[in-house]
Design an enzyme around this catalytic site. Sequence first.
Site, PDB file in Angstrom:
ATOM      1  N   ARG A 243       0.867  -1.179   0.000  1.00 16.45           N
ATOM      2  CA  ARG A 243       0.000   0.000   0.000  1.00 16.45           C
ATOM      3  C   ARG A 243       0.903   1.229   0.000  1.00 16.45           C
ATOM      4  O   ARG A 243       1.920   1.268   0.685  1.00 16.45           O
ATOM      5  CB  ARG A 243      -0.911   0.026   1.238  1.00 16.45           C
ATOM      6  CG  ARG A 243      -2.079  -0.951   1.178  1.00 16.45           C
ATOM      7  CD  ARG A 243      -3.124  -0.561   0.133  1.00 16.45           C
ATOM      8  NE  ARG A 243      -4.244  -1.487   0.068  1.00 16.45           N
ATOM      9  CZ  ARG A 243      -4.338  -2.514  -0.765  1.00 16.45           C
ATOM     10  NH1 ARG A 243      -3.353  -2.775  -1.608  1.00 16.45           N
ATOM     11  NH2 ARG A 243      -5.413  -3.277  -0.783  1.00 16.45           N
ATOM     12  N   ASP A 267       4.420  -0.405  -6.921  1.00 11.92           N
ATOM     13  CA  ASP A 267       3.181  -0.710  -7.654  1.00 11.92           C
ATOM     14  C   ASP A 267       2.020   0.058  -7.034  1.00 11.92           C
ATOM     15  O   ASP A 267       0.903  -0.011  -7.525  1.00 11.92           O
ATOM     16  CB  ASP A 267       2.914  -2.220  -7.579  1.00 11.92           C
ATOM     17  CG  ASP A 267       1.695  -2.639  -8.390  1.00 11.92           C
ATOM     18  OD1 ASP A 267       1.650  -2.279  -9.584  1.00 11.92           O
ATOM     19  OD2 ASP A 267       0.799  -3.309  -7.840  1.00 11.92           O
ATOM     20  N   GLU A 272      -2.697   7.326  -4.942  1.00  9.07           N
ATOM     21  CA  GLU A 272      -2.974   6.650  -6.217  1.00  9.07           C
ATOM     22  C   GLU A 272      -4.437   6.714  -6.631  1.00  9.07           C
ATOM     23  O   GLU A 272      -4.749   6.589  -7.822  1.00  9.07           O
ATOM     24  CB  GLU A 272      -2.510   5.183  -6.161  1.00  9.07           C
ATOM     25  CG  GLU A 272      -3.348   4.300  -5.241  1.00  9.07           C
ATOM     26  CD  GLU A 272      -2.927   2.838  -5.297  1.00  9.07           C
ATOM     27  OE1 GLU A 272      -1.725   2.568  -5.175  1.00  9.07           O
ATOM     28  OE2 GLU A 272      -3.814   1.975  -5.447  1.00  9.07           O
TER      29      GLU A 272
HETATM   30  P1  NAD Z   1      -1.030 -11.398   4.781  1.00 10.89           P
HETATM   31  O1  NAD Z   1      -2.104 -10.978   5.732  1.00 10.89           O
HETATM   32  O2  NAD Z   1      -0.933 -12.823   4.393  1.00 10.89           O
HETATM   33  O3  NAD Z   1       0.395 -10.952   5.363  1.00 10.89           O
HETATM   34  C1  NAD Z   1       0.630  -9.702   5.930  1.00 10.89           C
HETATM   35  C2  NAD Z   1       1.706  -9.875   6.985  1.00 10.89           C
HETATM   36  O4  NAD Z   1       2.014  -8.578   7.508  1.00 10.89           O
HETATM   37  C3  NAD Z   1       1.262 -10.757   8.167  1.00 10.89           C
HETATM   38  O5  NAD Z   1       2.222 -11.768   8.384  1.00 10.89           O
HETATM   39  C4  NAD Z   1       1.195  -9.774   9.330  1.00 10.89           C
HETATM   40  O6  NAD Z   1       1.542 -10.354  10.577  1.00 10.89           O
HETATM   41  C5  NAD Z   1       2.234  -8.747   8.895  1.00 10.89           C
HETATM   42  N1  NAD Z   1       2.106  -7.491   9.629  1.00 10.89           N
HETATM   43  C6  NAD Z   1       1.000  -6.911  10.144  1.00 10.89           C
HETATM   44  N2  NAD Z   1       1.333  -5.778  10.788  1.00 10.89           N
HETATM   45  C7  NAD Z   1       2.676  -5.643  10.678  1.00 10.89           C
HETATM   46  C8  NAD Z   1       3.618  -4.687  11.146  1.00 10.89           C
HETATM   47  N3  NAD Z   1       3.220  -3.635  11.883  1.00 10.89           N
HETATM   48  N4  NAD Z   1       4.919  -4.862  10.836  1.00 10.89           N
HETATM   49  C9  NAD Z   1       5.325  -5.943  10.120  1.00 10.89           C
HETATM   50  N5  NAD Z   1       4.488  -6.894   9.654  1.00 10.89           N
HETATM   51  C10 NAD Z   1       3.168  -6.740   9.933  1.00 10.89           C
HETATM   52  O7  NAD Z   1      -1.212 -10.458   3.516  1.00 10.89           O
HETATM   53  P2  NAD Z   1      -0.682 -10.722   2.033  1.00 10.89           P
HETATM   54  O8  NAD Z   1      -1.716 -11.455   1.264  1.00 10.89           O
HETATM   55  O9  NAD Z   1       0.698 -11.261   2.100  1.00 10.89           O
HETATM   56  O10 NAD Z   1      -0.688  -9.230   1.471  1.00 10.89           O
HETATM   57  C11 NAD Z   1       0.230  -8.265   1.937  1.00 10.89           C
HETATM   58  C12 NAD Z   1      -0.200  -6.905   1.453  1.00 10.89           C
HETATM   59  O11 NAD Z   1      -0.106  -6.873   0.018  1.00 10.89           O
HETATM   60  C13 NAD Z   1      -1.678  -6.589   1.712  1.00 10.89           C
HETATM   61  O12 NAD Z   1      -1.837  -5.995   2.968  1.00 10.89           O
HETATM   62  C14 NAD Z   1      -2.056  -5.662   0.601  1.00 10.89           C
HETATM   63  O13 NAD Z   1      -1.948  -4.333   1.064  1.00 10.89           O
HETATM   64  C15 NAD Z   1      -1.003  -5.901  -0.474  1.00 10.89           C
HETATM   65  N6  NAD Z   1      -1.565  -6.382  -1.743  1.00 10.89           N
HETATM   66  C16 NAD Z   1      -1.231  -5.697  -2.871  1.00 10.89           C
HETATM   67  C17 NAD Z   1      -1.701  -6.133  -4.095  1.00 10.89           C
HETATM   68  C18 NAD Z   1      -1.333  -5.414  -5.376  1.00 10.89           C
HETATM   69  O14 NAD Z   1      -1.932  -5.680  -6.417  1.00 10.89           O
HETATM   70  N7  NAD Z   1      -0.342  -4.535  -5.363  1.00 10.89           N
HETATM   71  C19 NAD Z   1      -2.521  -7.270  -4.166  1.00 10.89           C
HETATM   72  C20 NAD Z   1      -2.825  -7.954  -2.981  1.00 10.89           C
HETATM   73  C21 NAD Z   1      -2.340  -7.511  -1.770  1.00 10.89           C
END
Ligand code: NAD
Length: 350
Positions: A243, A267, A272
């Site tokens: 994000r 990305d 955005e």
């Molecule tokens: P996920 O929930 O599987 O993993 C997120 C991880 O972040 C978890 O392990 C969680 O414990 C950790 N986390 C939470 N708070 C934290 C902090 N303060 N410091 C460090 N780590 C922390 O999520 P995911 O499916 O791996 O997705 C990750 C991110 O990718 C999503 O939050 C989303 O914003 C982004 N995303 C982007 C796109 C894109 O098209 N660019 C698509 C899907 C997801």
Amino acid sequence: MKVAVFSTKAYDRQFLEAANSVSTEGSSAHQYPHELVFFEPRLNRDTAILAAGFPAVCVFVHDQVDAPTLELLASRGTRLVVLRCAGFNNVDLQAAADLGITVVRVPAYSPYGVAEHAVGLILCLNRKIHRAHNRVREGNFSIDGLLGFNLHERTVGIVGTGKIGLILGQIMKGFGCHILAYDVYRNPELETLGGKYVELPELFAKSDIISLHCPLTPETHHLINAEAIKQIKSGVMLINTSRGALIDTQAVIEGLKSGKIGYLGVDVYEQESELFFEDLSGEIIQDDIFQRLTTFPNVLITGHQAFFTAEALHNIAETTFANIADVEQGRSCPNEIRAQPETGAKVLVR
Ligand code: NAD
């Protein structure tokens, strides 16, 4: 169920209609087809009227599902908000709960796609493929200025080791990289891979590449700010596919100007929603910070496309309809999200 689908692009319609037309008779989980009505505009206070009489609205990352919008929806009969994405920072969950509106999402649809896109940014930035492509098209076959580095034996720092962060670790391990990680929870699979959990300052100081894969929360807002940039290794490659607001863009621009940040691949971008997913090629972009970013030769920006694979759109459509079916038939939906009662903070209830 009658569903008002907002922010519809041609590709959304294609995959949603295909999934909606699949006959799943005999399956208790699915009872399709739903009655889908597609709207191009984003959902917000001005467009909520379009959903009058629809028990469900289906939205994406830039729809503004804030309290006034939810109130307008509720007053006209909407009881379900269906997110066709994972992140839900654009939804006021407390307001939804107060209005008796259920909110569901698609928690995972393309972790491989997003991790692979992050790798694409890494490879392109390192070997300057974007610049090489332009040179060759113009008949310039000089390789001056295109010097890269081997990924083998380099250290990759992964912040957030959930689904996407873990897959990135697996891929980068294949390149022969060392993996450092930071997360509020440890993922044993990352440790099995040989990844080592460290505190953020150590990850910042030791990583050649830092890739962000945590959600946007009050704790992670501007995780990469001027203070963090002071701690990073000089010449670091910074990748953000999560994000935009994880990064303080102005501070990163200063880091790029000083050379402390050697490469930036993003990305996502904090502002955005004013830009991404639209063709603005004939317009004057008013966002000076974004425009400054595009001037650096060592910055690569894509417009929130990391998720955008055929598999992801298929999975989004399938899960979206399964979520609607769960709610319609009174089953508990594993993908429902609710506000935490005591703080109103956004948490997932599984
Ligand atoms: P996920 O929930 O599987 O993993 C997120 C991880 O972040 C978890 O392990 C969680 O414990 C950790 N986390 C939470 N708070 C934290 C902090 N303060 N410091 C460090 N780590 C922390 O999520 P995911 O499916 O791996 O997705 C990750 C991110 O990718 C999503 O939050 C989303 O914003 C982004 N995303 C982007 C796109 C894109 O098209 N660019 C698509 C899907 C997801």
